[in-house]
Design an enzyme around this catalytic site. Structure first.
Site, PDB file in Angstrom:
ATOM      1  N   SER A 141      -4.169   6.637   5.782  1.00  0.00           N
ATOM      2  CA  SER A 141      -3.831   5.883   4.577  1.00  0.00           C
ATOM      3  C   SER A 141      -2.767   6.621   3.759  1.00  0.00           C
ATOM      4  O   SER A 141      -1.632   6.755   4.224  1.00  0.00           O
ATOM      5  CB  SER A 141      -5.106   5.610   3.768  1.00  0.00           C
ATOM      6  OG  SER A 141      -4.889   4.635   2.773  1.00  0.00           O
ATOM      7  N   ASP A 267      -6.388  -5.575   7.864  1.00  0.00           N
ATOM      8  CA  ASP A 267      -6.512  -4.557   6.817  1.00  0.00           C
ATOM      9  C   ASP A 267      -6.178  -5.204   5.475  1.00  0.00           C
ATOM     10  O   ASP A 267      -5.021  -5.545   5.209  1.00  0.00           O
ATOM     11  CB  ASP A 267      -5.556  -3.399   7.106  1.00  0.00           C
ATOM     12  CG  ASP A 267      -5.754  -2.210   6.189  1.00  0.00           C
ATOM     13  OD1 ASP A 267      -6.199  -2.409   5.041  1.00  0.00           O
ATOM     14  OD2 ASP A 267      -5.465  -1.076   6.608  1.00  0.00           O
ATOM     15  N   HIS A 296      -9.536  -1.300   7.055  1.00  0.00           N
ATOM     16  CA  HIS A 296      -8.816  -0.127   6.569  1.00  0.00           C
ATOM     17  C   HIS A 296      -9.556   1.117   7.031  1.00  0.00           C
ATOM     18  O   HIS A 296     -10.657   1.414   6.571  1.00  0.00           O
ATOM     19  CB  HIS A 296      -8.706  -0.157   5.044  1.00  0.00           C
ATOM     20  CG  HIS A 296      -7.717   0.844   4.507  1.00  0.00           C
ATOM     21  ND1 HIS A 296      -6.349   0.688   4.648  1.00  0.00           N
ATOM     22  CD2 HIS A 296      -7.893   2.016   3.862  1.00  0.00           C
ATOM     23  CE1 HIS A 296      -5.727   1.716   4.094  1.00  0.00           C
ATOM     24  NE2 HIS A 296      -6.641   2.541   3.613  1.00  0.00           N
TER      25      HIS A 296
END
Length: 319
Positions: A141, A267, A296
């Site tokens: 991320s 996501d 995610h």
């Protein structure tokens, strides 16, 4: 390169984005990993803590693992790949960004999606140990954006850095921010904001000349926080300037280190601009894999070995 066809096929119960994301973030556990902490003193007087896990027989290869927003080196998405790589003959250096190791950092500034100067400090530190011939970087991320920006923004990437793996990468920070602030992600946004404000609150007393209580009280969402704190603490004009200059998307065409991006199509944190199809097709060093499922950072797979972790190992072994 052509877009990589994904082979990820999750079990039926983990196909929904919310289930995959929440299970992986709050429920998954990784046991049996021993980490040894090392403090890295930075040139500006601050520090980062590095949590090392090593193979039993020694290795000349290491993977640097970078966590996401408000994560740390003990999150399962970090300890999972660390354990997998260790069992396959590769050491792991799991980075805690400034203020994320359980102890507040010393300065008003902290970390952000584009703070590649901190990643550079870690890489140089690892190289200076004189042990490792091959370094891989895996970012999750926020850490994924940072890793891609690092290898794309410079011409002097050390020869030891052989590969980057970026998972759930918010390649366009503005677009990703808009998605997180949307109604469908309300609960995630509130959770992130509460964590970030709790960490920022002590700085009101430590650095009263830098931030006021009225500014702090005016923070009602993540964009506000980036305007009031992230931008000002790290030399940006405002949140938009921070997003624009820190997004890795603009640097992807310049990447010359083999780099794999795995972004799930479901996501909910990623905007359409976070799937760099055009950039991947035009750059022989950039590989883009877009599984239909995964949420995610939620690529749940059998025996607690996540798909994205197995793919990262495959990617570096195929180089």
């Amino acid at each position: 390169m052509p877009i990589v066809e994904s082979t990820y096929k999750p079990q039926f119960w983990s196909k929904k984005s919310f289930v995959a994301t929440v299970y992986s973030g709050l429920i998954r556990r990784v046991n049996g990993l021993e980490q040894i902490r090392e403090r890295l003193e930075l040139d500006d007087g601050d520090f980062m803590d590095l949590d090392w896990s090593r193979t039993s027989s020694g290795s000349n290869r290491v993977i640097i693992l970078l966590h996401g927003l408000e994560g740390n080196a003990q999150r399962p998405y970090i300890t999972g790949p660390a354990k997998l790589f260790n069992t396959n003959g590769i050491d792991a250096c799991s980075v805690n960004f400034r203020g994320c190791s359980g102890e507040p950092n010393r300065l008003f500034r902290s970390y952000h999606s584009g703070s590649t100067e901190d990643l550079e400090a870690v890489i140089n530190h690892v190289i200076n140990k004189g042990i490792y011939d091959e370094i891989y970087i895996k970012g999750i991320s926020l850490g994924a954006n940072m890793a891609l920006k690092y290898v794309g923004e410079r011409d002097d990437v050390p020869n030891e850095v052989k590969a980057v793996i970026a998972i759930s990468a918010p390649c366009d920070l503005e677009g990703a921010c808009n998605e997180i602030l949307s109604w469908k992600n309300k609960h995630y946004a509130i959770r992130f904001l509460n964590h970030l404000k709790a960490k920022l609150r002590p700085k009101l007393q430590q650095f009263p000349d830098y931030i006021s209580k009225s500014d702090f009280d005016g923070i009602t969402n993540l964009r506000d926080l980036d305007n009031v704190y992230t931008a000002k603490a790290h030399g940006f004009l405002d949140a938009t300037d921070y997003y624009t200059k820190s997004s890795c998307l603009q640097f992807l065409p310049s990447i010359k280190v083999p780099s794999l991006i795995i972004n799930a199509l479901n996501d909910s944190f990623l905007s359409a601009s976070c799937y760099p199809v055009k950039e991947a097709k035009a750059n022989e060093f950039l590989y883009l894999e877009m599984p239909k499922f995964g949420g995610h950072v939620g690529f749940i797979d059998k025996q607690n070995n996540y798909y994205n972790e197995r793919r990262a190992l495959e990617f570096v072994n195929q180089l």
